[in-house]
Motif scaffolding. Sequence first.
Motif, short mmCIF file in Angstrom:
data_model
loop_
_atom_site.label_atom_id
_atom_site.label_comp_id
_atom_site.label_asym_id
_atom_site.label_seq_id
_atom_site.Cartn_x
_atom_site.Cartn_y
_atom_site.Cartn_z
N ASP A 19 1.88 9.68 -5.53
CA ASP A 19 1.63 11.21 -5.16
C ASP A 19 2.98 11.51 -4.76
O ASP A 19 3.15 13.04 -4.34
N GLU A 21 0.89 4.01 -2.91
CA GLU A 21 0.48 5.87 -2.47
C GLU A 21 2.30 6.18 -2.86
O GLU A 21 1.60 7.09 -3.13
N GLN A 43 1.30 -1.16 -0.10
CA GLN A 43 0.50 -0.03 0.38
C GLN A 43 0.56 1.19 -0.25
O GLN A 43 0.73 2.43 -1.09
#
Length: 385
Positions: free
Chosen positions: A156, A152, A148
Motif C-alpha cells: 500500500d 504491507e 509484516q
Amino acid sequence: MNTPRTRQTDPPVLDVDALLDDRSTEIIVCCGSGGVGKTTTSAALALRAAERGRKVVVLTIDPARRLAQSMGIEQLDNTPRPVADVDPSGGGSLDAMMLDMKRTFDEVVESQASAEKARQILENPFYVALSSSFAGTQEYMAMEKLGQLHREALADGTYDLIVVDTPPSRSALDFLDAPERLSSFLDGRLIRLLIAPARGPARLMTAGFSVVTNALGKILGGQMLRDVQTFVTALDTLFGSFRQRAEQTFALLQADATAFVVVAAPEPDALREAAYFVDRLTDDHMPLAGMVVNRVSPSARTELSAEEAITAADRLRAGDSSSLTAGLLQLHADRVRIIERERHLRERFAASHPSVPTAVVPAMASDIHDLDGLREIGRALAHQG
C-alpha cells in the motif's frame, strides 16, 4: 603549526544523510549489545529521515519505553502511531510502534490457521507460555513484525523506510539466530515424537513410545504433557509456515534494500560485541552500512598531556596541599586519559575492521527526552569531522 597526522587506522566516515536519502534503502536495522544507545540511535535516524522527506516507521523492542517518551507518545503498542511535531516541510512522516511479542505471535497463528485450529492453539496453556517467554521468541517476533511491515509497505505504499531497534539481548547475535532456533525447536525430534501418534498410523503407538510418554509424564506432569501434545498437534500444519517465513525474513535481511548499522559505545565489551556482529554480518553476506559509536568523550582541545598535568599538579600540591589549580589539573589529566583510552579502543577496532564506515556521536550533556534531543543526535550523526 603542525597539522595533526592522519592515523592509518582512521576508518572511513559513515555518510548518514546519504544512507537516509537513498530511496533504494527500505530497511535500516540498528543492532548491538545492550546499553549502547540503539533505541536513541534508531529514533534519531528515523526522525532525521522523516524530516528529509521519507515516510518512516520505527519499530522498537526496548522495554524501558524511552522512545515513546522522546517522541511524545503516551504509549506505544503493536500498531504504528503518528509522531506529532515532525517538520512536514520535506514531505515526510514518522510513525512509531513497540513490539508486542505475544500479539505478533497470535497474528501469525491467526493468519496461517483456520479459525477453529487458531482457537485451539491460542487457548492452549503451553502456547501461552511459549508465546510470552520462550527464549528467542522476542527476537523471532521482531523479525516477523519486520516482515509484516515490509509486505504491507510494498502493498500500500504507507512507508518507504522501516527503522528497526533490535531487542536488548544478552548477545547482539541473538537477533540473527532466533528464527533458526525457534523453527528448529518446533521441528525438533521431541516435538515430532509427541505428534507422531496423531499423524501416523496406529503402528506408531508402540510399547516403546508408551514408555517414553510415561516417563515424560512423570517429569513434566500429565496435564502439561497433554497440553504440549495438543499444542504441537494443532500447530503441526504451521511448522512449514514458520520455517518458510523465517527463511523469507532472513533473505530480506540479506537484500540490498536493507542496511545494518552496528551501534556501540567506546567500551571494551561493547566494541568486542560490535566486532562479533560485524564479522557475523560479513559471513552471512548481509549489507553492513557502518557503525555508530555513541557517548564518545569530547576532545580536550588542548595540547597539555595527562602526564604534564599530573606533574604540574604534584608541584603545586608540594607548596599548597589544597591548591584549587592542582585539583583542576588532576581533573584535566583524568579526562585526557579517558579520551586517550576511548581513542585507543576505537583505533584498535578500526585496525581490525578498516573498511567499516564509522560515525562518532559525542556524549550529550543530558539525557535525550524529546524530539529536539533526537534532532541533536541526528545532526551529530550526519555532521562528522
